[in-house]
Design a protein around this motif. Structure first.
Motif, mmCIF file in Angstrom:
data_model
loop_
_atom_site.group_PDB
_atom_site.id
_atom_site.type_symbol
_atom_site.label_atom_id
_atom_site.label_comp_id
_atom_site.label_asym_id
_atom_site.label_seq_id
_atom_site.Cartn_x
_atom_site.Cartn_y
_atom_site.Cartn_z
ATOM 1 N N ASP A 117 0.861 -1.181 0.000
ATOM 2 C CA ASP A 117 0.000 0.000 0.000
ATOM 3 C C ASP A 117 0.899 1.233 0.000
ATOM 4 O O ASP A 117 1.479 1.591 1.021
ATOM 5 C CB ASP A 117 -0.900 -0.002 1.229
ATOM 6 N N ASP A 169 -0.238 4.355 2.473
ATOM 7 C CA ASP A 169 0.029 4.210 3.909
ATOM 8 C C ASP A 169 1.398 3.603 4.185
ATOM 9 O O ASP A 169 1.747 3.388 5.354
ATOM 10 C CB ASP A 169 -1.055 3.344 4.558
ATOM 11 N N GLU A 227 2.423 0.571 3.805
ATOM 12 C CA GLU A 227 2.235 -0.664 4.563
ATOM 13 C C GLU A 227 2.315 -1.889 3.660
ATOM 14 O O GLU A 227 2.088 -1.811 2.451
ATOM 15 C CB GLU A 227 0.875 -0.651 5.270
ATOM 16 N N VAL A 228 2.618 -3.019 4.286
ATOM 17 C CA VAL A 228 2.604 -4.315 3.607
ATOM 18 C C VAL A 228 1.465 -5.128 4.188
ATOM 19 O O VAL A 228 1.320 -5.220 5.411
ATOM 20 C CB VAL A 228 3.933 -5.073 3.800
ATOM 21 N N ARG A 229 0.651 -5.714 3.303
ATOM 22 C CA ARG A 229 -0.480 -6.500 3.749
ATOM 23 C C ARG A 229 -0.388 -7.912 3.208
ATOM 24 O O ARG A 229 0.184 -8.163 2.151
ATOM 25 C CB ARG A 229 -1.790 -5.846 3.303
ATOM 26 N N THR A 258 -2.702 -6.230 7.850
ATOM 27 C CA THR A 258 -1.483 -5.423 7.799
ATOM 28 C C THR A 258 -0.421 -6.095 8.657
ATOM 29 O O THR A 258 -0.638 -6.370 9.837
ATOM 30 C CB THR A 258 -1.748 -4.003 8.319
ATOM 31 N N GLY A 300 3.100 -5.039 8.422
ATOM 32 C CA GLY A 300 4.272 -4.198 8.642
ATOM 33 C C GLY A 300 4.326 -3.043 7.666
ATOM 34 O O GLY A 300 3.315 -2.701 7.031
ATOM 35 N N THR A 301 5.490 -2.448 7.552
ATOM 36 C CA THR A 301 5.654 -1.260 6.717
ATOM 37 C C THR A 301 6.626 -1.523 5.568
ATOM 38 O O THR A 301 7.416 -2.462 5.600
ATOM 39 C CB THR A 301 6.182 -0.077 7.543
ATOM 40 N N PRO A 304 7.107 -9.244 11.590
ATOM 41 C CA PRO A 304 6.877 -8.148 10.642
ATOM 42 C C PRO A 304 8.063 -8.008 9.692
ATOM 43 O O PRO A 304 9.175 -8.478 9.988
ATOM 44 C CB PRO A 304 6.746 -6.919 11.552
#
Length: 281
Positions: A189, A192, A194-196, A207, A209-210, A258
């Motif tokens: 994403d 945001d 983010e990793v989903r 979600t 992590g980032t 994460p």
């Protein structure tokens, strides 16, 4: 399929520990080079130039006085004569693909083996797979990156009739940034950062992590999110034209927890990533 290769020391232990001057082989002991009674290296020789303090590689000239009617009596299909063709190929299968260009320059037999493509078929049959990342930051220009050896290779320019930028606008529908590793679906994403991960049982996105901090993009354009073997690869570049770096980060989901991104390398670029692909071979 896991990456299963030994380092290039397989070659060095069999070949490069023996340097030949065309008559007697040389062995290196620290900073000292001593002659030895080893057989001449098959098909090529490495000579030392004292003026330039450098070694050079050249193919040996066959000596017709030692052959019948000028024909080399050795096996014309040999690679490393001392260990046989099958064992030679077994060593080469474990070498990095990025070394095959140098290997092909050793002599005609090595060159023929690499150019024929047979070595790649044998790698696949024996379970040796390397995943390389290919991406473009300039129209019609592509580069390849080996994430294990961390080596770059510039590819030939594509024909001018091939284009994939005509309908793309950074201001349009963010591109789908999805990848599959170990039969698990992941998404990036960009908004945001983010990793989903998609939960197949609950049928919803979680979600986990980032993204890497420097994974810049323009509404998602210029950001590559790909599966590379057992890794997830994120390639992000400068948000604006005019200068900056392309950064390659990776994370292995099987490690659990994460995402903890590892910076593989960075490359100077005045543009962001236009397109990206991963190929295993």
């Amino acid at each position: 399929m896991s990456e299963n290769r030994s380092p290039d020391s397989c070659l060095s232990s069999q070949v490069f520990s023996k340097l030949t001057n065309g008559k007697r082989a040389l062995e290196v002991f620290g900073d000292e080079i001593r002659p030895t009674k080893s057989l001449k290296l098959m098909g090529f020789c490495i000579t030392y130039d004292s003026d330039s303090s450098d070694y050079s590689l050249s193919e040996e000239e066959s000596d017709s006085s030692n052959n019948n009617n000028g024909v080399d009596s050795s096996d014309s299909h040999s690679l490393f004569n001392e260990i046989g063709r099958d064992s030679s190929i077994d060593c080469l299968l474990r070498c990095s693909r990025s070394a095959y260009g140098s290997i092909a320059s050793l002599n005609r037999n090595f060159r023929s083996l690499v150019k024929s493509g047979d070595i790649y078929k044998l790698r696949k049959q024996n379970g040796f797979v390397e995943h390389w990342v290919y991406f473009s930051c300039q129209l019609l220009e592509w580069v390849a990156f080996d994430p294990v050896e961390k080596k770059w290779m510039k590819l030939p320019t594509m024909p001018s009739s091939v284009t994939f930028m005509s309908g793309m606008s950074p201001a349009a529908e963010a591109p789908p940034l999805v990848a599959v590793v170990d039969n698990q679906l992941y998404a990036a994403d960009h908004a945001d950062m983010e990793v989903r991960k998609y939960d197949k049982e609950k049928r919803k996105w979680l979600t986990i992590g980032t993204l890497p901090e420097r994974a810049g993009s323009v509404n998602g354009w210029g950001l590559a999110f790909r599966a590379c073997g057992e890794r997830l690869i994120v390639i992000g570049g400068p948000k604006n034209s005019g200068g900056g770096f392309i950064e390659l980060n990776s994370w292995v989901p099987s490690q659990g927890g994460p995402p903890e991104w590892t910076l593989l390398d960075r490359k100077h670029s005045s543009n962001f990533v236009y397109n990206c692909a991963v190929m295993g071979c």
